[in-house]
Design an enzyme around this catalytic site. Structure first.
Site, PDB file in Angstrom:
ATOM      1  N   GLY A 142       0.628  -0.978   0.051  1.00  0.00           N
ATOM      2  CA  GLY A 142       0.141   0.266  -0.209  1.00  0.00           C
ATOM      3  C   GLY A 142       0.531   1.069   0.436  1.00  0.00           C
ATOM      4  N   ALA A 185      -2.968  -0.389   7.128  1.00  0.00           N
ATOM      5  CA  ALA A 185      -4.440  -0.776   7.545  1.00  0.00           C
ATOM      6  C   ALA A 185      -5.684   0.893   6.593  1.00  0.00           C
ATOM      7  CB  ALA A 185      -4.802  -0.536   8.695  1.00  0.00           C
ATOM      8  N   GLU A 194      -1.072 -10.501   3.404  1.00  0.00           N
ATOM      9  CA  GLU A 194      -0.637  -9.829   4.689  1.00  0.00           C
ATOM     10  C   GLU A 194      -0.966 -10.412   5.703  1.00  0.00           C
ATOM     11  OE1 GLU A 194      -1.565  -5.703   2.563  1.00  0.00           O
ATOM     12  OE2 GLU A 194      -2.871  -6.238   3.089  1.00  0.00           O
TER      13      GLU A 194
HETATM   14  C1  5RP Z   1      -2.867  -3.750   0.989  1.00  0.00           C
HETATM   15  C2  5RP Z   1      -3.914  -3.255   2.320  1.00  0.00           C
HETATM   16  C3  5RP Z   1      -3.686  -1.587   2.920  1.00  0.00           C
HETATM   17  O1  5RP Z   1      -2.589  -1.967   3.361  1.00  0.00           O
HETATM   18  C4  5RP Z   1      -4.336  -0.877   3.204  1.00  0.00           C
HETATM   19  O2  5RP Z   1      -5.332  -0.891   1.738  1.00  0.00           O
HETATM   20  C5  5RP Z   1      -3.991   0.131   3.610  1.00  0.00           C
HETATM   21  O3  5RP Z   1      -3.366   1.062   2.078  1.00  0.00           O
HETATM   22  P1  5RP Z   1      -3.205   2.877   1.863  1.00  0.00           P
HETATM   23  O4  5RP Z   1      -1.976   3.252   2.986  1.00  0.00           O
HETATM   24  O5  5RP Z   1      -2.272   2.584   0.851  1.00  0.00           O
HETATM   25  O6  5RP Z   1      -4.029   3.824   2.528  1.00  0.00           O
HETATM   26  O7  5RP Z   1      -3.914  -3.445   3.454  1.00  0.00           O
HETATM   27  O8  5RP Z   1      -4.478  -4.631   0.542  1.00  0.00           O
END
Ligand code: 5RP
Length: 226
Positions: free
Chosen positions: A26, A84, A104
């Protein structure tokens, strides 16, 4: 500096030389990967081995020069650092909007410790009030899985790519993003019911997995214990 960058840099303090580290997926985790690469290049951290949580984070780690290993070679990860989508009391999480929930969770559950890094906008009083719950399902009869998910009180939506094609996870599965109009009152019960159904692989509910959260706003990073 954005809160995501601030927390992606701050979490490096929780690492020590010689550690095996789970590499999250992410945009927040990407700042962590960049900071980790910088710390390795400068010699601040030595003998680090990373285990990626997605093909995307694997490619980023290779590009950034972070040495990698596998769970076959290193069965117990010292610490996993990952983002998250929602963080509720007790460090209960929704993850998976980035499409990597299954790897994950595998990586986090094989770690001594999972540290969540996020901006303050991800905090909520009840899971499901800010983010839909991603659920990974096998392609076979996925419509039946969607009907089952709907029977549990949500509105499931099959995830698509920007070009309209169906999004396929690193594991060859589909994802339903499930909206709960009033949030998820009992995430443990929901997780049990969802996993009871053949064809459903896992959900983005991370319950009792994270032990520390680093939360950043425009000014600082604070720690939240589970
Ligand atoms: C990927 C995830 C990411 O950790 C979550 O979507 C947060 O992403 P970002 O840091 O881009 O807001 O769970 O599957």
């Amino acid at each position: 500096m954005s809160p995501k960058q601030r927390v992606g840099e701050a979490c490096i303090q929780h690492l020590k030389s010689g550690m095996v580290v789970g590499l999250g997926t992410g945009s927040t985790a990407d700042f962590f990967l960049q900071s980790l690469a910088t710390a390795i290049k400068s010699g601040q951290l030595t003998d680090i081995k990373g285990i990626p949580t997605s093909r995307k984070s694997e490619q980023r780690a290779i590009h950034l020069g972070i040495p990698l290993t596998t769970l076959a070679e290193c069965p117990l990860i010292d610490v996993t650092i990952d983002g998250a989508d929602e963080i509720a009391p007790g460090l209960k999480l929704v993850k998976g909007l980035g499409g990597a929930l299954l790897r994950e969770k595998v990586v986090a559950q094989n770690s001594r410790k999972m540290i969540v890094i996020a901006d303050a906008g991800k905090e909520s009083a009840m899971l499901g009030t800010k983010s839909p719950l991603p659920v990974e399902v096998v392609q076979f009869a996925h419509e039946a899985s969607a009907r089952y998910l709907q029977s549990l009180g949500c509105e499931p939506s099959l995830r698509k790519n920007a070009d309209g094609s169906i999004f396929i996870t690193d594991n060859g599965n589909y994802t339903y993003d499930c909206r709960f109009a009033n949030g998820i009152a009992d995430p443990e019960a929901l997780q049990g019911k969802v996993l009871d159904r053949a064809g459903i692989v896992d959900t983005g509910l991370f319950l009792g997995i994270a032990s520390l959260a680093l939360i950043a706003d425009d000014a600082a990073v604070r720690e939240r214990a589970g």
